[in-house]
Motif scaffolding. Sequence first.
Motif, PDB file in Angstrom:
ATOM      1  N   GLN A  40     -34.103   6.630 -54.652  1.00  0.00           N
ATOM      2  CA  GLN A  40     -35.064   5.527 -54.554  1.00  0.00           C
ATOM      3  C   GLN A  40     -34.418   4.309 -53.915  1.00  0.00           C
ATOM      4  O   GLN A  40     -35.025   3.636 -53.066  1.00  0.00           O
ATOM      5  CB  GLN A  40     -35.589   5.181 -55.948  1.00  0.00           C
ATOM      6  CG  GLN A  40     -36.573   6.205 -56.509  1.00  0.00           C
ATOM      7  CD  GLN A  40     -37.009   5.870 -57.925  1.00  0.00           C
ATOM      8  OE1 GLN A  40     -36.378   5.072 -58.621  1.00  0.00           O
ATOM      9  NE2 GLN A  40     -38.091   6.490 -58.367  1.00  0.00           N
ATOM     10  N   GLN A  41     -33.167   4.017 -54.318  1.00  0.00           N
ATOM     11  CA  GLN A  41     -32.479   2.878 -53.732  1.00  0.00           C
ATOM     12  C   GLN A  41     -32.123   3.139 -52.271  1.00  0.00           C
ATOM     13  O   GLN A  41     -32.157   2.220 -51.434  1.00  0.00           O
ATOM     14  CB  GLN A  41     -31.213   2.549 -54.526  1.00  0.00           C
ATOM     15  CG  GLN A  41     -30.532   1.258 -54.083  1.00  0.00           C
ATOM     16  CD  GLN A  41     -31.449   0.046 -54.215  1.00  0.00           C
ATOM     17  OE1 GLN A  41     -32.048  -0.176 -55.271  1.00  0.00           O
ATOM     18  NE2 GLN A  41     -31.580  -0.737 -53.151  1.00  0.00           N
ATOM     19  N   ALA A  42     -31.782   4.386 -51.955  1.00  0.00           N
ATOM     20  CA  ALA A  42     -31.486   4.743 -50.560  1.00  0.00           C
ATOM     21  C   ALA A  42     -32.695   4.486 -49.673  1.00  0.00           C
ATOM     22  O   ALA A  42     -32.580   3.915 -48.586  1.00  0.00           O
ATOM     23  CB  ALA A  42     -31.061   6.208 -50.477  1.00  0.00           C
TER      24      ALA A  42
ATOM     25  N   GLY B 153     -35.725   9.374 -48.886  1.00  0.00           N
ATOM     26  CA  GLY B 153     -35.583   9.117 -50.312  1.00  0.00           C
ATOM     27  C   GLY B 153     -34.574   9.996 -51.016  1.00  0.00           C
ATOM     28  O   GLY B 153     -34.689  10.233 -52.223  1.00  0.00           O
ATOM     29  N   HIS B 154     -33.566  10.459 -50.278  1.00  0.00           N
ATOM     30  CA  HIS B 154     -32.536  11.314 -50.870  1.00  0.00           C
ATOM     31  C   HIS B 154     -31.189  10.598 -50.888  1.00  0.00           C
ATOM     32  O   HIS B 154     -30.840   9.894 -49.924  1.00  0.00           O
ATOM     33  CB  HIS B 154     -32.384  12.615 -50.076  1.00  0.00           C
ATOM     34  CG  HIS B 154     -33.620  13.452 -50.034  1.00  0.00           C
ATOM     35  ND1 HIS B 154     -34.430  13.645 -51.122  1.00  0.00           N
ATOM     36  CD2 HIS B 154     -34.181  14.161 -49.013  1.00  0.00           C
ATOM     37  CE1 HIS B 154     -35.443  14.431 -50.793  1.00  0.00           C
ATOM     38  NE2 HIS B 154     -35.324  14.755 -49.520  1.00  0.00           N
ATOM     39  N   PRO B 155     -30.399  10.806 -51.917  1.00  0.00           N
ATOM     40  CA  PRO B 155     -29.049  10.246 -51.926  1.00  0.00           C
ATOM     41  C   PRO B 155     -28.134  11.049 -51.015  1.00  0.00           C
ATOM     42  O   PRO B 155     -28.450  12.184 -50.630  1.00  0.00           O
ATOM     43  CB  PRO B 155     -28.627  10.391 -53.391  1.00  0.00           C
ATOM     44  CG  PRO B 155     -29.381  11.595 -53.875  1.00  0.00           C
ATOM     45  CD  PRO B 155     -30.710  11.555 -53.152  1.00  0.00           C
ATOM     46  N   VAL B 156     -26.993  10.460 -50.666  1.00  0.00           N
ATOM     47  CA  VAL B 156     -26.029  11.136 -49.809  1.00  0.00           C
ATOM     48  C   VAL B 156     -24.636  11.033 -50.419  1.00  0.00           C
ATOM     49  O   VAL B 156     -24.311  10.068 -51.106  1.00  0.00           O
ATOM     50  CB  VAL B 156     -26.004  10.535 -48.382  1.00  0.00           C
ATOM     51  CG1 VAL B 156     -27.244  10.939 -47.615  1.00  0.00           C
ATOM     52  CG2 VAL B 156     -25.862   9.024 -48.419  1.00  0.00           C
ATOM     53  N   ILE B 157     -23.864  12.070 -50.165  1.00  0.00           N
ATOM     54  CA  ILE B 157     -22.436  12.042 -50.466  1.00  0.00           C
ATOM     55  C   ILE B 157     -21.723  11.940 -49.128  1.00  0.00           C
ATOM     56  O   ILE B 157     -21.917  12.783 -48.248  1.00  0.00           O
ATOM     57  CB  ILE B 157     -21.989  13.321 -51.200  1.00  0.00           C
ATOM     58  CG1 ILE B 157     -22.744  13.482 -52.523  1.00  0.00           C
ATOM     59  CG2 ILE B 157     -20.480  13.285 -51.452  1.00  0.00           C
ATOM     60  CD1 ILE B 157     -22.499  14.825 -53.198  1.00  0.00           C
ATOM     61  N   VAL B 158     -20.928  10.893 -48.934  1.00  0.00           N
ATOM     62  CA  VAL B 158     -20.245  10.688 -47.659  1.00  0.00           C
ATOM     63  C   VAL B 158     -18.779  10.373 -47.899  1.00  0.00           C
ATOM     64  O   VAL B 158     -18.406   9.858 -48.962  1.00  0.00           O
ATOM     65  CB  VAL B 158     -20.891   9.551 -46.836  1.00  0.00           C
ATOM     66  CG1 VAL B 158     -22.350   9.842 -46.541  1.00  0.00           C
ATOM     67  CG2 VAL B 158     -20.750   8.204 -47.551  1.00  0.00           C
TER      68      VAL B 158
END
Length: 359
Positions: free
Chosen positions: A335-337, A284-289
């Motif tokens: 949440q969307q991730a 449930g965590h966002p990522v920077i890629v």
Amino acid sequence: MKIFHIVSNKEWGGGEQYVYDLSQHQQADGIEITIFCKPVEAIVQKYTEAGMKVLPLALGGALDMKSAWQMAKFISKAGPCTIHAHNFKDAFTACYARCLSSNKQVRVVMCRHLTRKGKNTLLYRWLYRHLDRLIFDSELSKSAFLSTGPTIDADKLGIVHTSIVVPEGVTTADIRSKYQIPDDCVIGMFHGRLDPEKGLDTLLDALALLKDKTFRLVLVGRGSEEYTAHLKQVVAEQGLSEKVIFAGFVHPVLPYVAAADFGILASTVQEGCPLSPQEYMSQGHPVIVTDNGGQREYVVQEQNGLLVPPGDAQALAEAIARLIDDAPLRQRLGQQAKADFDDHLNYDHFYAKIKRVYS
């Protein structure tokens, strides 16, 4: 159904884990699994302890006919079966073995886990004709392979994004207490191999632009002594010693991932289907890629994460600053991730696609 996996590395790595996870699911489906691998004790033991039949072979590559003969003798009496290779040199062995055996009910499939151009020599054209399926881990890997125009039937090709096995009830590591991270600090995390191609120098340059922010970056993983020393020197020279934590190798890693607020993968090279972003998404965590690899096929800008150009410290700093400063944004993207991972990236989804490859 009988499936034979070929594992030819000399030490345990991502490919061996891929086969291990897949084989366990296949065994649970009632499929008889045999592993052909080099006679490396640690690898043989790992698969044997999981209840898999293991047959050690030299697996010396495209010209190793002895291994092909030995494999042929075994599969001759196997009846309907599939040999699953995970690189081209092992695919040669599998196709030789099928030709040498008396078994006409053998299929050979291969999964391509690299983003490289395809070869189109006479020998490789022979291999492409004899493969039943060639599966790529991303659209990017498929496009890179086809960029040199290899002669292979399009209906043999497919794409199955690799996934991760998430165990039930992942606990959250208390890294705040362990590393004395204040409650008001936002935690960003990188986990993986400490290597220049992971963009860690760019990441540290980005952090140098954010010294006024309240955050900690936790680096989880190990690399060469030389490169790790270089990173620590850069951290000291940039005045980031209080911001950056070297956690070393951690297993299992998901409890650490669960404790982060967001993940970062700043790779400067093209990776077919890197798994670390999926691990943050699963928790449930966002990522920077960076937007140069297969990760852009499942990380969508402003929906479940943020994408930045590779090697651009300024852009990376701006993305990190956004997630540090905007808790509602972190929550919405996270949440969307999680929803995206559960919907079409999880291991069940991957396994269903792989099963269709064998059909």
